[in-house]
Scaffold this motif. Structure first.
Motif, PDB file in Angstrom:
ATOM      1  N   ASP A 129       0.204   4.725  42.447  1.00 37.28           N
ATOM      2  CA  ASP A 129      -0.496   5.464  43.494  1.00 37.28           C
ATOM      3  C   ASP A 129      -1.454   4.535  44.227  1.00 37.28           C
ATOM      4  OD1 ASP A 129      -2.616   5.262  41.749  1.00 37.28           O
ATOM      5  OD2 ASP A 129      -3.273   7.334  42.019  1.00 37.28           O
ATOM      6  N   LYS A 177      -5.118   4.578  45.609  1.00 34.36           N
ATOM      7  CA  LYS A 177      -6.302   5.437  45.469  1.00 34.36           C
ATOM      8  C   LYS A 177      -7.309   5.301  46.601  1.00 34.36           C
ATOM      9  CE  LYS A 177      -6.519   6.410  40.569  1.00 34.36           C
ATOM     10  NZ  LYS A 177      -5.568   5.515  39.893  1.00 34.36           N
ATOM     11  N   GLY A 188      -8.578  10.983  45.595  1.00 36.52           N
ATOM     12  CA  GLY A 188      -7.635  11.501  44.599  1.00 36.52           C
ATOM     13  C   GLY A 188      -6.297  10.777  44.668  1.00 36.52           C
ATOM     14  N   TYR A 206      -0.508  10.549  30.745  1.00 30.71           N
ATOM     15  CA  TYR A 206      -0.529   9.637  31.892  1.00 30.71           C
ATOM     16  C   TYR A 206      -1.484   8.504  31.548  1.00 30.71           C
ATOM     17  CZ  TYR A 206      -2.217   8.473  36.731  1.00 30.71           C
ATOM     18  OH  TYR A 206      -2.615   7.867  37.895  1.00 30.71           O
ATOM     19  N   GLU A 227      -7.709   4.424  32.379  1.00 29.57           N
ATOM     20  CA  GLU A 227      -8.022   5.820  32.060  1.00 29.57           C
ATOM     21  C   GLU A 227      -6.762   6.511  31.584  1.00 29.57           C
ATOM     22  OE1 GLU A 227      -8.589   8.500  35.326  1.00 29.57           O
ATOM     23  OE2 GLU A 227      -6.956   7.616  36.477  1.00 29.57           O
ATOM     24  N   ASN A 280      -4.889  10.337  31.657  1.00 26.91           N
ATOM     25  CA  ASN A 280      -4.916  11.699  32.162  1.00 26.91           C
ATOM     26  C   ASN A 280      -4.018  12.535  31.271  1.00 26.91           C
ATOM     27  OD1 ASN A 280      -6.626  11.173  34.378  1.00 26.91           O
ATOM     28  ND2 ASN A 280      -4.896  10.358  35.532  1.00 26.91           N
ATOM     29  N   ARG A 307      -2.113  15.084  32.131  1.00 27.30           N
ATOM     30  CA  ARG A 307      -1.356  15.930  33.072  1.00 27.30           C
ATOM     31  C   ARG A 307      -0.565  15.045  34.016  1.00 27.30           C
ATOM     32  NH1 ARG A 307      -3.936  14.014  37.334  1.00 27.30           N
ATOM     33  NH2 ARG A 307      -6.012  13.270  36.907  1.00 27.30           N
ATOM     34  N   GLY A 344       0.275  13.162  37.373  1.00 23.63           N
ATOM     35  CA  GLY A 344      -0.564  12.538  38.403  1.00 23.63           C
ATOM     36  C   GLY A 344      -0.296  13.156  39.769  1.00 23.63           C
ATOM     37  N   ASP A 345      -1.290  13.086  40.611  1.00 20.15           N
ATOM     38  CA  ASP A 345      -1.166  13.595  41.976  1.00 20.15           C
ATOM     39  C   ASP A 345      -1.681  12.493  42.890  1.00 20.15           C
ATOM     40  OD1 ASP A 345      -1.411  14.884  44.406  1.00 20.15           O
ATOM     41  OD2 ASP A 345      -2.198  16.742  43.565  1.00 20.15           O
ATOM     42  N   PRO A 346      -0.892  11.854  43.744  1.00 21.75           N
ATOM     43  CA  PRO A 346       0.411  12.266  44.277  1.00 21.75           C
ATOM     44  C   PRO A 346       1.651  11.629  43.651  1.00 21.75           C
ATOM     45  CG  PRO A 346      -0.493  10.556  45.685  1.00 21.75           C
ATOM     46  CD  PRO A 346      -1.444  10.717  44.537  1.00 21.75           C
ATOM     47  N   GLU A 347       1.532  10.960  42.501  1.00 22.04           N
ATOM     48  CA  GLU A 347       2.730  10.330  41.920  1.00 22.04           C
ATOM     49  C   GLU A 347       3.836  11.350  41.657  1.00 22.04           C
ATOM     50  OE1 GLU A 347      -0.400   9.928  40.921  1.00 22.04           O
ATOM     51  OE2 GLU A 347      -0.663   8.127  39.725  1.00 22.04           O
TER      52      GLU A 347
HETATM   53  N1  GLY Z   1      -3.216   9.801  41.053  1.00 26.45           N
HETATM   54  C1  GLY Z   1      -4.261   9.782  40.135  1.00 26.45           C
HETATM   55  C2  GLY Z   1      -4.466  11.001  39.371  1.00 26.45           C
HETATM   56  O1  GLY Z   1      -3.661  11.917  39.391  1.00 26.45           O
HETATM   57  O2  GLY Z   1      -5.465  11.075  38.676  1.00 26.45           O
END
Ligand code: GLY
Ligand code: AMP
Length: 424
Positions: free
Chosen positions: A214, A216, A228, A271, A285, A287, A289, A291-294
């Motif tokens: 992504d 950022k 984001g 993630y 980091e 996550n 859940r 990823g957004d926008p991946e």
């Molecule tokens: N693209 C980064 C996130 O979803 O945190």
């Protein structure tokens, strides 16, 4: 089957789109959804944080599977509440979601299981922080991070003593991010290329998805403030077979195994946000859940029925499945409201969507949009995700930017360099 998707972003629209292709699925609901999800599912006016409302809705409707998009309800225990009622839900429990919910937890966890990450110190009070700043424990630049969830704004790059003092004042004294800043992490700055690595996790193993990257920063050439995410491509051009194997063995396996040893069985999407450094991949980091926008880019490539994967994770049968992805690359560019990630206006009419969608291989996933009659209006910072897949990344990005040329709304901003490879 009846499916409920929780969330309202581009990630959730792409999940709904994929779920809508499943022959197993008869009805799809999205809480609360957006101006795009209402075309292929029914939007339900329940907030992502309304645990009681979501649970009641799932019970009343006889929902077969709930898929959770954002981190906040996961960290605060939506999955646990559903499971108590015997409702099937895709995502980690709050005990597992802490891997994203607390950076102090994740840093200590990585140290314990020898998972590569940046050097760090955790502090719980301003005087301990002042001490580290004074003694210059880390050389400049370094990073100060809020422990808890701060909607992607909790990491501050520090270039000198003054900036460090200001950051501590904001996080620990003024508590700009609330309790998230009661504990802070000082972290060594690591250099390299960022990349995202996601797996479907069944508690014991991780099943890698295709790689993605992504973008950022708000502006071209990775300049401007962190957002984001302003775009994504899949696969990540910086990952080859050996590096995927390396990440899997040194990061993903010990993470899932370590979490199970801690009685924090991780089920759902894990993630790892990675920095590919000269010393190998390091975790920036985690996550808990998609990823957004991946995800928007990756859903363009997923050939297997997403509901079958969800079912496999929930019922521990993922190991018997073969998850298939298209070999064709994909990409996604975010169209945002001018002013994002700070203040921006809403309610601007969006035009050109129908024309843009006519381009073969293009999908448009909505994020902050609202439909009124036949018209679509902006309703958030990140507004639309224009995605495409094609036989080469170059062709993908040509399609995406061609589609964007038809779309407009007042103060629309976007990056023009997504998917443009540069020598690093
Ligand atoms: N693209 C980064 C996130 O979803 O945190
Ligand atoms: P995070 O809040 O941990 O997701 O960090 C947000 C962004 O800050 C990351 O995507 C990186 O671009 C940058 N970042 C965070 N930690 C570091 C670090 N230790 N070294 C270099 N960049 C970092």
């Amino acid at each position: 089957m009846k499916i409920l998707v929780v969330g309202s972003g581009g990630r959730e629209h792409s999940i709904v789109w994929k779920v809508s292709q499943s022959p197993h699925v008869k009805e799809i609901y999205v809480a609360p959804g957006n101006g795009g999800t209402s075309d292929i599912a029914e939007n339900i006016d329940i907030s992502v944080n309304d645990v009681v409302g979501l649970k009641q809705f799932a019970k009343d409707k006889g929902i077969d599977y709930t898929i959770v998009g954002p981190e906040v309800p996961l960290v605060s225990g939506l999955v646990d509440e559903f499971e108590k009622e015997g409702l099937k839900i895709f995502g980690p429990s709050s005990r597992a979601a802490i891997i994203e919910g607390s950076k102090a937890f994740s840093k200590k966890f990585m140290s314990k299981y020898e998972i590569p990450t940046a050097d760090y110190v955790i502090v719980n009070n301003p005087s301990a922080a002042t001490d580290i700043i004074k003694k210059e424990r880390f050389k400049y630049p370094y990073v100060i991070k809020a422990d808890g969830l701060a909607a992607g704004k909790g990491s501050i790059i520090i270039k000198n003593k003054k900036e460090a003092k200001t950051a501590i004042e904001r996080l620990m004294v003024k508590k700009e991010f609330g309790v998230a800043g009661e504990t802070v992490i000082f972290e060594e700055f690591i250099e390299g290329v960022e990349t995202s690595f996601m797996v479907f996790a069944d508690g014991k193993r991780g099943f890698p998805m295709v790689t993605s990257k992504d973008f950022k920063r708000l502006e071209n050439n990775d300049e401007g403030p962190n957002t984001g995410g302003m775009g994504a491509i899949s696969p990540s051009p910086y990952m080859d077979y050996d590096s995927i194997k390396d990440v899997y063995e040194r990061i993903i396996m010990p993470t899932i195994y370590g979490m199970s040893l801690e009685s924090r069985l991780f089920k759902g999407v894990l993630y790892a946000g990675l920095m590919l450094t000269q010393d190998g991949p390091k975790v920036l980091e985690y996550n808990c859940r998609f990823g957004d926008p991946e995800t928007q880019a990756m859903m363009m490539r997923l050939n297997t029925d997403l509901i079958e994967i969800v079912d496999g994770v929930v019922n521990n049968t993922l190991k018997d499945m073969n998850i298939e992805w298209s070999l064709e690359p994909s990409g996604c560019v975010v169209l945002a409201s001018g002013g994002y990630p700070e203040k921006y206006e809403k309610g601007k009419e969006i035009v050109g969507l129908k024309r843009a969608k006519m381009i073969k291989g293009v999908q448009i996933f909505h994020a902050g949009t609202k439909k009124e009659g036949n018209k679509v209006y902006t309703n958030g910072g990140r507004v639309l995700n224009v995605c495409a897949s094609a036989t080469s990344l170059k062709k993908v990005m040509e399609k995406v930017y061609n589609a964007i040329s038809f779309i407009s709304f007042e103060n629309m901003v976007f990056r023009t360099d997504i998917g443009v490879e540069k020598e690093k």
